[in-house]
Design a protein around this motif. Structure first.
Motif, mmCIF file in Angstrom:
data_model
loop_
_atom_site.group_PDB
_atom_site.id
_atom_site.type_symbol
_atom_site.label_atom_id
_atom_site.label_comp_id
_atom_site.label_asym_id
_atom_site.label_seq_id
_atom_site.Cartn_x
_atom_site.Cartn_y
_atom_site.Cartn_z
ATOM 1 N N ALA A 34 97.965 3.675 -4.117
ATOM 2 C CA ALA A 34 96.587 4.578 -5.360
ATOM 3 C C ALA A 34 95.882 3.454 -6.062
ATOM 4 C CB ALA A 34 97.522 5.332 -6.602
ATOM 5 N N ASN A 35 95.577 1.864 -4.327
ATOM 6 C CA ASN A 35 94.615 1.311 -4.689
ATOM 7 C C ASN A 35 93.685 0.621 -3.919
ATOM 8 O OD1 ASN A 35 95.783 -0.707 -3.266
ATOM 9 N ND2 ASN A 35 97.197 -1.565 -4.384
ATOM 10 N N GLN A 36 92.790 0.527 -3.841
ATOM 11 C CA GLN A 36 91.454 0.635 -2.558
ATOM 12 C C GLN A 36 92.219 -0.126 -1.445
ATOM 13 O OE1 GLN A 36 87.597 -0.529 -3.622
ATOM 14 N NE2 GLN A 36 87.526 -1.123 -1.883
ATOM 15 N N THR A 37 92.955 -1.078 -1.373
ATOM 16 C CA THR A 37 93.567 -2.355 -0.699
ATOM 17 C C THR A 37 94.787 -1.233 0.419
ATOM 18 O OG1 THR A 37 93.478 -3.803 -1.189
ATOM 19 C CG2 THR A 37 94.670 -4.131 0.610
ATOM 20 N N GLY A 38 96.026 -0.429 -0.311
ATOM 21 C CA GLY A 38 96.005 0.987 0.340
ATOM 22 C C GLY A 38 95.803 1.344 0.552
ATOM 23 N N LEU A 39 95.145 2.018 0.448
ATOM 24 C CA LEU A 39 94.363 3.712 0.596
ATOM 25 C C LEU A 39 93.511 3.133 2.324
ATOM 26 C CD1 LEU A 39 93.435 6.247 0.365
ATOM 27 C CD2 LEU A 39 91.986 6.136 -0.785
ATOM 28 N N SER A 40 93.301 1.773 2.165
ATOM 29 C CA SER A 40 92.095 1.945 3.069
ATOM 30 C C SER A 40 93.084 1.169 4.554
ATOM 31 C CB SER A 40 91.130 0.413 3.044
ATOM 32 O OG SER A 40 91.048 -0.014 3.484
ATOM 33 N N SER A 41 94.159 0.794 3.903
ATOM 34 C CA SER A 41 95.012 0.114 5.776
ATOM 35 C C SER A 41 95.883 1.323 5.866
ATOM 36 C CB SER A 41 95.619 -0.878 4.798
ATOM 37 O OG SER A 41 95.687 -1.966 4.069
ATOM 38 N N ALA A 42 96.135 1.980 4.996
ATOM 39 C CA ALA A 42 96.895 3.658 5.403
ATOM 40 C C ALA A 42 95.733 4.473 6.488
ATOM 41 C CB ALA A 42 96.429 4.813 4.150
ATOM 42 N N ILE A 43 94.357 4.422 5.524
ATOM 43 C CA ILE A 43 93.236 4.998 6.600
ATOM 44 C C ILE A 43 93.188 4.395 8.431
ATOM 45 C CG2 ILE A 43 90.628 5.527 6.852
ATOM 46 C CD1 ILE A 43 90.656 6.280 3.829
ATOM 47 N N PHE A 44 92.989 3.424 7.962
ATOM 48 C CA PHE A 44 93.078 2.092 9.761
ATOM 49 C C PHE A 44 94.285 2.329 9.916
ATOM 50 C CE2 PHE A 44 94.258 -1.629 11.864
ATOM 51 C CZ PHE A 44 92.938 -2.462 12.471
ATOM 52 N N TYR A 45 95.567 2.407 9.068
ATOM 53 C CA TYR A 45 96.551 2.935 10.678
ATOM 54 C C TYR A 45 97.244 4.145 10.812
ATOM 55 C CZ TYR A 45 101.669 1.540 11.267
ATOM 56 O OH TYR A 45 102.898 0.684 12.130
ATOM 57 N N VAL A 46 96.626 5.302 10.132
ATOM 58 C CA VAL A 46 96.800 6.483 10.733
ATOM 59 C C VAL A 46 95.460 6.009 12.009
ATOM 60 C CG1 VAL A 46 95.672 8.503 10.490
ATOM 61 C CG2 VAL A 46 96.806 7.823 8.849
#
Length: 512
Positions: A319-331
């Motif tokens: 639930a932070n920007q780094t985690g969410l951005s990395s999740a989208i990148f990883y998808v």
């Protein structure tokens, strides 16, 4: 440019009708399918540019303004998902066409395949673009109905059995989703996602938590999140290689996309973040332990698919920007790499006559190009630097360290262990299939060059994500900021809606 938004849904549906009308002319069907998905790819590229420079684009279906009507919304997240899915769908289609030519189109229900595949593409696009909870359900049902047909192509007993499991599990998730929709409408009086983000804040927290749990369970089944993932390893490996590849690459990611949208737009209080993080950790570990125990390449890849869903859920749970951005990148990374690996598994089966590691061997001498084609995406999946899998995992682990809670640190450790075990599993498979001597002489087989191309494109794309890692991460950072801010999405749907340029100018004049 909002006229671009409905095209990824409309084009495949029109093409599906044309392909069905040409059921006795398979070459024409193939040409229609390739042309349609090429157009969708071009539209997706356009949407990436427009959403990145002009913000979310909205079309209200039938001219009914939100929240009364159904809205199709293209923002940075959905545009990226559309682009990657369009590339994957086109490459898998070209692979299947090459396979059909190599097999002489024998035993393949071509008349069914192309219309169904195009309907699947439309369902995926509709799910990514839907701005309405019920329309999201419709998108899921479109792609699931098409996937039922594709999964059982050929009608063998093994495929029918696997298809039956898939149908039962999918119906269960659909029922949960539909019940959730009914409960949400009863509690809020709307199903428009933008309006729901406002109205859900006004209902009782206990009721809101129940609604969140119901939705999350439905999406977690579709995304194959532990403990709701047991169905996947038995369902995917039995299907034809192109079908397995597109399922592994896309269908679970539609579920992940729905979880991202739900957690960032509808339920932002973090009530279930801890539950999601536990699910992420267990999904990683249980999935990769299952992969290590496999002696069949397709089943091994199916278990790695489950385990790496855990990385994406971890990013969401932070639930932070780094985690969410990395999740989208990883998808985006995982869609291309996992699809490439399943396509290569199909090539291995053609050349070696099996995907069982106990029966394979010596393929490095017989097909060195195939060895390289498996090695590159396998190392990318394992996260070997400087590949895109490494970049995605570093971002996720960094976000976990930033949060710093005991559970987040434990999940970081679990992610590192999963990465090491992934490397062990894929190296073991590569060693047995390509370097060790075969236990007995392999049957004569061929690997047509025309089938190499699509798999090589996807493997190369996975490497290219590392080359453009900086700009791509800038894009996913912007997407994550928009998701956390919420206002770009909500304002586009509820304030601007589907106004034309003239209306916008008039509104601007009134404001002045």
């Amino acid at each position: 440019m909002n006229w671009l938004v409905p095209l990824p849904v409309v084009i495949p549906l029109i093409a599906a009708g044309l392909a069905l009308a040409m059921s006795r002319r398979p070459r024409v069907q193939g040409a229609i399918s390739v042309a349609a998905l090429s157009l969708v790819l071009a539209v997706a590229i356009g949407l990436i540019f427009v959403t990145h420079t002009q913000g979310p684009q909205v079309v209200n279906v039938g001219g009914w303004s939100a929240p009364v009507g159904i809205a199709l919304v293209g923002d940075r997240l959905s545009a990226l998902m559309l682009l990657v899915s369009a590339i994957v769908l086109l490459c898998v289609l070209l692979y299947s066409l090459a396979q059909g030519v190599a097999d002489g189109n024998e035993g393949a229900p071509v008349a069914i395949y192309h219309p169904t595949y195009l309907v699947l593409a439309a369902g995926v696009a509709n799910a990514f673009l839907s701005g309405d909870l019920f329309n999201l359900y419709v998108g899921f049902e479109i792609l699931l109905a098409a996937s039922f047909v594709l999964l059982t192509l050929g009608g063998t007993g093994e495929r029918i059995r696997a298809g039956s499991i898939y149908v039962i599990v999918s119906l269960l998730s659909s029922v949960l989703f539909l019940i959730s929709i009914a409960m949400i409408y009863a509690a809020t009086g709307t199903l428009n996602l933008a309006q729901l983000s406002e109205r859900l804040l006004d209902i009782d927290p206990g009721v809101r938590l129940v609604l969140q749990v119901m939705l999350l369970m439905g999406f977690a089944i579709k995304a194959a999140v532990f403990p709701l993932s047991a169905w996947l390893p038995d369902s995917y490996p039995t299907a034809p290689a192109p079908v397995t590849a597109v399922f592994a690459g896309l269908l679970t990611k539609v579920g992940v996309y729905a979880i991202i949208r739900m957690q960032t737009l509808l339920f932002t209080d973090g009530a279930l973040d801890t539950v999601l993080m536990w699910a992420a950790l267990l999904t990683m570990l249980v999935g990769i332990i299952g992969a290590v125990a496999q002696d069949d390449i397709k089943r091994l890849l199916s278990f790695t698919l489950v385990s790496h869903i855990g990385y994406m859920i971890f990013g969401i749970s932070l639930a932070n920007q780094t985690g969410l951005s990395s999740a989208i990148f990883y998808v985006a990374h995982h869609i291309t790499v996992q699809t490439a690996l399943f396509l290569v598994a199909g090539l291995i089966e053609r050349r070696g006559g099996s995907t069982s590691l106990e029966k394979l061997g010596s393929l490095g001498k017989l097909a060195p190009a195939l060895a390289i084609l498996f090695f590159v995406p396998a190392m990318n999946l394992a996260g070997i630097p400087p590949m895109s899998g490494f970049l995605g995992k570093v971002g996720l682990l960094q976000a976990g360290l930033e949060l710093g809670t005991p559970l987040a640190l434990a999940t970081v450790a679990g992610g590192l262990l999963t990465s090491l075990l992934t490397l062990y599993a894929v190296v073991k498979a590569w060693n047995k299939a390509f370097w060790q001597e075969a236990p007995e002489e392999l049957p004569e087989g061929t690997t047509p060059r025309s089938m190499f191309g699509p798999a090589a494109v996807l493997a190369t794309l996975g490497v290219l994500f590392a080359v453009i890692g900086g700009p791509l991460y800038n894009y996913t950072d912007a997407a994550a900021r928009d998701l956390q801010a919420q206002t770009p999405y909500i304002d586009a749907v509820l304030v601007h809606g589907d106004r034309g340029e003239g209306d916008s100018d008039a509104a601007g004049g009134d404001d002045g």
